[in-house]
Design a protein around this motif. Structure first.
Motif, PDB file in Angstrom:
ATOM      1  N   SER A 128      55.607  22.701  64.523  1.00  0.00           N
ATOM      2  CA  SER A 128      56.220  21.662  63.381  1.00  0.00           C
ATOM      3  C   SER A 128      57.185  22.307  62.600  1.00  0.00           C
ATOM      4  CB  SER A 128      55.277  20.902  62.824  1.00  0.00           C
ATOM      5  OG  SER A 128      54.465  20.364  63.716  1.00  0.00           O
ATOM      6  N   LEU A 129      57.025  23.348  62.003  1.00  0.00           N
ATOM      7  CA  LEU A 129      58.001  24.049  61.054  1.00  0.00           C
ATOM      8  C   LEU A 129      59.027  24.640  61.859  1.00  0.00           C
ATOM      9  CD1 LEU A 129      55.391  26.085  58.819  1.00  0.00           C
ATOM     10  CD2 LEU A 129      56.834  23.951  58.152  1.00  0.00           C
ATOM     11  N   LEU A 130      58.632  25.199  63.197  1.00  0.00           N
ATOM     12  CA  LEU A 130      59.687  25.984  63.702  1.00  0.00           C
ATOM     13  C   LEU A 130      60.601  24.867  63.996  1.00  0.00           C
ATOM     14  CD1 LEU A 130      60.449  28.579  65.541  1.00  0.00           C
ATOM     15  CD2 LEU A 130      59.136  27.343  67.366  1.00  0.00           C
ATOM     16  N   VAL A 131      60.341  23.897  64.648  1.00  0.00           N
ATOM     17  CA  VAL A 131      61.251  22.828  65.080  1.00  0.00           C
ATOM     18  C   VAL A 131      62.041  21.932  63.880  1.00  0.00           C
ATOM     19  CG1 VAL A 131      61.580  20.453  66.493  1.00  0.00           C
ATOM     20  CG2 VAL A 131      60.086  22.281  67.406  1.00  0.00           C
ATOM     21  N   LEU A 132      61.049  21.606  62.900  1.00  0.00           N
ATOM     22  CA  LEU A 132      61.689  20.865  61.874  1.00  0.00           C
ATOM     23  C   LEU A 132      62.779  21.680  60.908  1.00  0.00           C
ATOM     24  CD1 LEU A 132      58.767  18.586  61.419  1.00  0.00           C
ATOM     25  CD2 LEU A 132      60.758  18.228  62.432  1.00  0.00           C
ATOM     26  N   ALA A 166      56.413  23.338  75.286  1.00  0.00           N
ATOM     27  CA  ALA A 166      56.252  21.824  75.724  1.00  0.00           C
ATOM     28  C   ALA A 166      55.755  21.068  74.460  1.00  0.00           C
ATOM     29  CB  ALA A 166      55.373  21.640  76.938  1.00  0.00           C
ATOM     30  N   ALA A 167      54.881  21.811  73.566  1.00  0.00           N
ATOM     31  CA  ALA A 167      54.408  21.105  72.369  1.00  0.00           C
ATOM     32  C   ALA A 167      55.662  20.883  71.492  1.00  0.00           C
ATOM     33  CB  ALA A 167      53.194  21.894  71.809  1.00  0.00           C
ATOM     34  N   LEU A 186      59.298  15.988  69.943  1.00  0.00           N
ATOM     35  CA  LEU A 186      60.908  15.693  69.564  1.00  0.00           C
ATOM     36  C   LEU A 186      61.274  14.776  70.273  1.00  0.00           C
ATOM     37  CD1 LEU A 186      63.066  17.057  67.770  1.00  0.00           C
ATOM     38  CD2 LEU A 186      63.504  18.621  69.778  1.00  0.00           C
ATOM     39  N   SER A 187      61.064  14.718  71.504  1.00  0.00           N
ATOM     40  CA  SER A 187      61.854  13.758  72.409  1.00  0.00           C
ATOM     41  C   SER A 187      61.282  11.992  71.819  1.00  0.00           C
ATOM     42  CB  SER A 187      61.333  13.833  73.936  1.00  0.00           C
ATOM     43  OG  SER A 187      59.871  13.637  74.128  1.00  0.00           O
ATOM     44  N   THR A 188      59.865  12.335  71.518  1.00  0.00           N
ATOM     45  CA  THR A 188      59.394  10.858  70.933  1.00  0.00           C
ATOM     46  C   THR A 188      60.329  10.248  69.675  1.00  0.00           C
ATOM     47  OG1 THR A 188      57.163  11.674  71.708  1.00  0.00           O
ATOM     48  CG2 THR A 188      57.257   9.885  70.434  1.00  0.00           C
ATOM     49  N   ALA A 189      60.389  11.434  68.833  1.00  0.00           N
ATOM     50  CA  ALA A 189      61.247  11.068  67.545  1.00  0.00           C
ATOM     51  C   ALA A 189      62.449  10.450  67.976  1.00  0.00           C
ATOM     52  CB  ALA A 189      61.066  12.240  66.478  1.00  0.00           C
ATOM     53  N   TYR A 190      63.131  11.037  69.045  1.00  0.00           N
ATOM     54  CA  TYR A 190      64.499  10.700  69.411  1.00  0.00           C
ATOM     55  C   TYR A 190      64.287   9.081  69.858  1.00  0.00           C
ATOM     56  CZ  TYR A 190      66.879  15.118  68.570  1.00  0.00           C
ATOM     57  OH  TYR A 190      67.413  15.912  68.192  1.00  0.00           O
TER      58      TYR A 190
END
Length: 427
Positions: free
Chosen positions: A149-153, A306-307, A312-316
Motif C-alpha cells: 500500500s505504501l509502495l503504490v500510494l 498482483a496485490a 489499484l484497478s478497483t479504485a480506478y
C-alpha cells in the motif's frame, strides 16, 4: 514536351519485404501492453496453484479445460480492447452511461466482489511463499499489505515493478521442468483435445477454478481501461489483436507446462497439494533441493505485483463509476475516494486471509471459482455492448462472428450450472 519531369505519372516504390516487416514490428511495439499484461497477469499465485492442483489430481485428463479457457480469453480480451478503443471509455463508465446507474451499480458490485476475492488470493500467495522460508502468515500478510500500500500510494510502485516481474518470471521454470520431467506427450495431446472428466464435486470445482483463473473478471475491466489509457485508435486494432493473442497464448502455454509438470511428477505417486511446498516439489526435476526457494521467490514476486494492481484497478473503477477523478499523484486530500477504496480493499483482504483456520491453497483455488461465477454476467454485458450499433457503430460484433462469443458464454454458463447442480445437498 521533352523537358517534362520523368517522375510524372510514376508510382512511389513500395518498400521491400524486410522494410514492411520492420514497419509492422514498430507499429506492434507502439501498442503492445494491454493484451500481454492482462494475459500474463493470470499466471499469478492463484493461477499457478490452480493449474498445479489440476495436474496433480487429474493428470493430463483435464487439459482440454485449459485449452478452451485460453480460447475464451483470446475472444473476450479482444472484444474488451475493441470496445475500449472504439468508445474511448472503460467498462464501468460505459455500462453506467449506456444502461443506467442501476445496471452500472450491479456491475460495480460484481467487480468489487471479484477483485476483493482475487486480492485475498494474492495475499494468500504472499503468505504461502513466505511460509516456505519459515515466516508466519500473521507476520507476512500485514507487512506485505502495508508495504504494498505504501509502495503504490506513495507513487513509487513503478520503481520496483520490473524487479517483481523478474521474480514472477521464475514460473517460466515450469516450461523447462515440463520437458525435464519427461511427461507422456501423447497423453498430454490426448488430454488437450478429448473432453472427459469425472462427474464429482472436486472435479467440477477445479474445472470451474481453471476457467475462472484464466478468464478473470478484473482482467476484462483492466484490459479495456488500459487500452483507453494508452489512447489507442481504431487504426491500432490489427496490431492490438496480435498483442491480445500473444498474451493469451503465453498464459495458456505457461499453464499447460504447470499442469504437465505436476501430472508427470506428482500425479503418478498419488500426491496432493495442500500447501506451497507441495507445489514446489514439482520443480525438483529441474532444480533439485532449491525448488522451494525458487518457487517461493516467484510466488512472492507474482503475488506482490498482483496485490498491488488489483486494489489499484478497483479504485480506478469506483472513481470512474462515480465520475470522480482519481490518480496516484493527487494525494489523499485530492482524491479521498480513490485512496479510501484502495486501503479498504487491501485491509479487508488481509483480514480475511488471517482468519483463524483458513487454509491457503483452498483460498487460492476457491476464489477462482468465485471469479467464474462473477465473470459470466460481465461477459454477457460486454457482448451486448459489442453488439450494440449505438455503441460500436461499424465496429460492432458481426452476425458472422457472434456465434464465437456466444459459444464462450455458453461454456462458462455450463460450468456454473454443473457446479451448482453438483453442490446441491444430497449429491
Amino acid at each position: 514536351m521533352s523537358g517534362a519531369p520523368a517522375s510524372v505519372g510514376s508510382t512511389v516504390p513500395r518498400p521491400g519485404p524486410l522494410r514492411r516487416w520492420r514497419l509492422r514490428l514498430v507499429a506492434l511495439m507502439a501498442v503492445v501492453g494491454p493484451g500481454l499484461l492482462a494475459g500474463l497477469s493470470d499466471d499469478d499465485p492463484a493461477g499457478i496453484t490452480t493449474y498445479s492442483v489440476l495436474g496433480t489430481d487429474y493428470g493430463y485428463q483435464l487439459l482440454w479445460v485449459l485449452a478452451l479457457s485460453t480460447l475464451a480469453l483470446i475472444i473476450f480480451h479482444g472484444l474488451a480492447v475493441r470496445v475500449g478503443v472504439v468508445t474511448g471509455q472503460g467498462l464501468l463508465g460505459l455500462v453506467r452511461d449506456r444502461y443506467g446507474p442501476r445496471v452500472g451499480s450491479m456491475t460495480l458490485v460484481l467487480l468489487l466482489i471479484a477483485n476483493l476475492g482475487t486480492t485475498c488470493a494474492e495475499l494468500a500467495g504472499v503468505a504461502a511463499g513466505l511460509e516456505l522460508f519459515g515466516v508466519s502468515r500473521y507476520i507476512a500478510v500485514p507487512v506485505a499489505a502495508a508495504g504494498v500500500s505504501l509502495l503504490v500510494l506513495k507513487g513509487a510502485f513503478h520503481r520496483v515493478e520490473h524487479v517483481l516481474i523478474a521474480l514472477a518470471a521464475v514460473f517460466v521454470c515450469y516450461v523447462v521442468a515440463g520437458v525435464v520431467a519427461d511427461p507422456d506427450w501423447g497423453a498430454a495431446a490426448h488430454g488437450l483435445v478429448t473432453v472427459s472428466m469425472p462427474v464429482d464435486r472436486d472435479a467440477a470445482v477445479i474445472v470451474c477454478a481453471t476457467v475462472g483463473t484464466t478468464l478473470a473478471p478484473w482482467g476484462l475491466s483492466f484490459i479495456q481501461s488500459y487500452a483507453v489509457d494508452k489512447k489507442l485508435t481504431v487504426d491500432d486494432l490489427p496490431s492490438e489483436r496480435i498483442d491480445v493473442v500473444v498474451g493469451s497464448i503465453l498464459t495458456g502455454v505457461i499453464g499447460f507446462f504447470v499442469v504437465v509438470t505436476c501430472a508427470a511428477t506428482l500425479h503418478p505417486v498419488g500426491a496432493s497439494i495442500s500447501d506451497a511446498s507441495d507445489a514446489a516439489d514439482a520443480l525438483r526435476p529441474l532444480v533439485g533441493k532449491e525448488a522451494p526457494v525458487l518457487f517461493g521467490a516467484g510466488l512472492i514476486g507474482a503475488a506482490v505485483l498482483a496485490a498491488a494492481i488489483l486494489p489499484l484497478s478497483t479504485a480506478y473503477s469506483v472513481c470512474e463509476f462515480m465520475g470522480r477523478e482519481g490518480a496516484l499523484d493527487d494525494g489523499f486530500s485530492g482524491a479521498p475516494l480513490f485512496y479510501s477504496t484502495y486501503i479498504t480493499i487491501m485491509g479487508t483482504a488481509a483480514a480475511l486471509v488471517l482468519l483463524p483456520g483458513v487454509s491457503l491453497v483452498p483460498v487460492l483455488v476457491l476464489t477462482q471459482v468465485l471469479n467464474l461465477v462473477l465473470v459470466l454476467p460481465l461477459m454477457v454485458i460486454l457482448y451486448r455492448l459489442g453488439r450494440d450499433p449505438g455503441v460500436m457503430g461499424t465496429y460492432r460484433v458481426s452476425e458472422r462472428t457472434r456465434a464465437v462469443y456466444l459459444a464462450a458464454i455458453v461454456l462458462v454458463g455450463l460450468c456454473v450450472t454443473a457446479l451448482a447442480v453438483l453442490l446441491l445437498p444430497g449429491r
